[in-house]
Design an enzyme around this catalytic site. Sequence first.
Site, PDB file in Angstrom:
ATOM      1  N   LYS A   1       0.852  -1.206   0.000  1.00 41.81           N
ATOM      2  CA  LYS A   1       0.000   0.000   0.000  1.00 41.81           C
ATOM      3  C   LYS A   1       0.881   1.248   0.000  1.00 41.81           C
ATOM      4  O   LYS A   1       1.678   1.461   0.914  1.00 41.81           O
ATOM      5  CB  LYS A   1      -0.914  -0.024   1.244  1.00 41.81           C
ATOM      6  CG  LYS A   1      -1.737   1.256   1.440  1.00 41.81           C
ATOM      7  CD  LYS A   1      -2.681   1.133   2.646  1.00 41.81           C
ATOM      8  CE  LYS A   1      -3.397   2.454   2.932  1.00 41.81           C
ATOM      9  NZ  LYS A   1      -4.243   2.398   4.143  1.00 41.81           N
TER      10      LYS A   1
ATOM     11  N   LYS B   1     -10.518  12.198   8.770  1.00 42.91           N
ATOM     12  CA  LYS B   1     -10.010  11.738  10.058  1.00 42.91           C
ATOM     13  C   LYS B   1      -9.981  12.898  11.053  1.00 42.91           C
ATOM     14  O   LYS B   1      -9.882  14.049  10.626  1.00 42.91           O
ATOM     15  CB  LYS B   1      -8.554  11.251   9.877  1.00 42.91           C
ATOM     16  CG  LYS B   1      -8.417   9.917   9.175  1.00 42.91           C
ATOM     17  CD  LYS B   1      -6.954   9.510   9.103  1.00 42.91           C
ATOM     18  CE  LYS B   1      -6.785   8.185   8.400  1.00 42.91           C
ATOM     19  NZ  LYS B   1      -7.359   7.049   9.134  1.00 42.91           N
TER      20      LYS B   1
ATOM     21  N   ARG C   1      -7.888  -0.765   1.074  1.00 38.14           N
ATOM     22  CA  ARG C   1      -8.398  -1.987   0.431  1.00 38.14           C
ATOM     23  C   ARG C   1      -8.838  -1.709  -1.005  1.00 38.14           C
ATOM     24  O   ARG C   1      -8.793  -2.590  -1.848  1.00 38.14           O
ATOM     25  CB  ARG C   1      -9.519  -2.591   1.300  1.00 38.14           C
ATOM     26  CG  ARG C   1     -10.711  -1.717   1.478  1.00 38.14           C
ATOM     27  CD  ARG C   1     -11.529  -2.101   2.700  1.00 38.14           C
ATOM     28  NE  ARG C   1     -10.942  -1.602   3.938  1.00 38.14           N
ATOM     29  CZ  ARG C   1     -11.455  -1.809   5.146  1.00 38.14           C
ATOM     30  NH1 ARG C   1     -12.571  -2.500   5.288  1.00 38.14           N
ATOM     31  NH2 ARG C   1     -10.861  -1.337   6.224  1.00 38.14           N
TER      32      ARG C   1
HETATM   33  N1  BES Z   1      -4.427   4.140   7.016  1.00 39.65           N
HETATM   34  C1  BES Z   1      -5.533   3.822   7.814  1.00 39.65           C
HETATM   35  C2  BES Z   1      -5.236   2.768   8.867  1.00 39.65           C
HETATM   36  C3  BES Z   1      -4.368   3.211  10.020  1.00 39.65           C
HETATM   37  C4  BES Z   1      -4.949   3.814  11.123  1.00 39.65           C
HETATM   38  C5  BES Z   1      -3.042   2.948  10.023  1.00 39.65           C
HETATM   39  C6  BES Z   1      -4.156   4.181  12.189  1.00 39.65           C
HETATM   40  C7  BES Z   1      -2.245   3.294  11.100  1.00 39.65           C
HETATM   41  C8  BES Z   1      -2.808   3.920  12.187  1.00 39.65           C
HETATM   42  C9  BES Z   1      -6.679   3.271   6.933  1.00 39.65           C
HETATM   43  O1  BES Z   1      -6.762   3.763   5.660  1.00 39.65           O
HETATM   44  C10 BES Z   1      -7.946   3.607   7.648  1.00 39.65           C
HETATM   45  O2  BES Z   1      -8.199   4.766   7.795  1.00 39.65           O
HETATM   46  N2  BES Z   1      -8.701   2.615   8.063  1.00 39.65           N
HETATM   47  C11 BES Z   1      -9.887   2.829   8.789  1.00 39.65           C
HETATM   48  C12 BES Z   1     -10.899   1.828   8.316  1.00 39.65           C
HETATM   49  C13 BES Z   1     -12.295   2.069   8.835  1.00 39.65           C
HETATM   50  C14 BES Z   1     -12.863   3.341   8.243  1.00 39.65           C
HETATM   51  C15 BES Z   1     -13.164   0.903   8.492  1.00 39.65           C
HETATM   52  C16 BES Z   1      -9.581   2.649  10.272  1.00 39.65           C
HETATM   53  O3  BES Z   1      -8.809   1.778  10.615  1.00 39.65           O
HETATM   54  O4  BES Z   1     -10.099   3.424  11.075  1.00 39.65           O
HETATM   55 ZN    ZN Z   2      -4.949   4.464   4.844  1.00 40.94          ZN
HETATM   56 ZN    ZN Z   3      -7.869   5.587   5.541  1.00 39.98          ZN
END
Ligand code: BES
Ligand code: ZN
Ligand code: ZN
Length: 508
Positions: free
Chosen positions: A273, A285, A359
Amino acid sequence: MKNTRIIVSNKDFHKYSGSLAVVLIDEQKNIPSFLDKQIKRKIKKILNLGDFRGKKDEQLLLYMDSARSKGARSAERLLLVGFGNSAESDRSIVLDALRSGGGIIAQTAKKIKADEIMVVLPDYLENVPCYGAEQIVEGILLGDYQFVKYKKAEKPADKFSGIHQITVLARKNINGVRKAVRRAQYVSEAALSARDMANEPGNKWTPQHFVDFARSLARQSSLTCKVLNREQMKKAGMGGILAVSQGSAVAPKLVIVEHIPQRYTKTILLVGKGLTFDSGGISIKPSAGMEDMKYDMCGGAAVLSTMQALAVEQPDVKVVAIVPSSENLSGSMAVKPGDVITHYNGITSEVVNTDAEGRLILADALSYGIKRYKPDFVVDLATLTGAVIVSLGHHRTGLMSNDDSLAEKLAESGRICGEPIWRLPLGQEYSKQIESEVADIKNVGGKEGGSITAAAYLEKFVGDTPWAHLDIAGTAWDFTKKSYIPKGPSGTGVRTLIDFIRKCKKKV
Ligand code: BES
Ligand code: ZN
Ligand code: ZN
């Protein structure tokens, strides 16, 4: 990148006259056999007094009397580093204690600004290949890392540009030790290159930088590089990566690097990724800590850095690395919650949350890579879910796989490399969570089992190909405190993948 010179020498200890000599001592109080008598006597006295006990990561810095015996100059300083229990039966613990010792050496060298050091190999470690030369050097090089590119205000006197020369003192198997040390060097350099990419801020490391890195790698080696731009991705129908990138003015790229040996029977596909900044998009976020989302490209950095090492190692297995790379922003063209997209393999997906973008880009890269390269197995690395930090903390990478043997091999490589991996399940119950009312699937499956439902999404794009997904969200940075992993990005995955590919090579 700084190029540390490494010399393997069988000279007498007292002939070394540099700034820091290092001796590793275990809890059993073994002392390397080829130290000269005076030094041995001195160390024994310290051990008898109990001032140093050889406990893991213990350290004692001694200042040497430079006017010693006739003509012998000796080092100015002698550092004793504790190794712990050398009779430990778990090999992974012994190897990590060696790396850890290396990290301690690097930390001390930094403190006293010793840029030229000598390490006496612990030849009492008879069961460890080359007495641990590989792991000690790895620990030193990984621990010596610093990223100071953007620190311009520091006074020259306060600067330490790292260790420039390491002398490894060995008495037996000199050729083996030379090979081990060389391997440690290019493997560590690969891990450091992954850290370098990750440390670059989002405005300095964009998808184009992945392209530049891959092209320059290909120019300097036998690797080949191909890049798909936005137009080509449109033609191919990569609806996931296109959707994620449409909220940003920065163009997405799909970077492909190949190692094709003259003769091979197996092909491995690596997918990483390469999200160079993840704001979450319209599902934005929270602002606290959002700056860390420049690290959302650590999977991509790991797979390209692995290729950098493979260019040196030249394994007789074909390896293809694919990095889908994009920003995830919320510009006026951004993908919106509820939008439906079509992936490369024709599967349609309802984008319920634009922050679950990893994903989406991986789905296209996985199905494209599998169709085009027909790999025997696929490994993807991604900072995919915050949920994996909830389940495993910052101590283990999450692993999800449709193939037990592949999963076991990867986990074993991770264990041996000090990058522990823990397997989580897949299954129908989880796949059910991502069923959509309006499309084939949706991109989130609720809070419960968040890392597994993310993997269940990816599973839809790998068919029957043996596949393993490594969720490195908890380990790519803020990894378990270790002497050889300074604060910031860890470079996790690189050493594990190299070890794994080495073992695949043996099996063909
Ligand atoms: N890049 C993030 C995941 C992440 C979060 C990596 C914190 C490292 C630290 C990913 O793209 C993401 O935002 N995932 C979400 C998914 C959710 C919306 C289902 C998450 O983990 O909150
Ligand atoms: Zn991400
Ligand atoms: Zn994300």
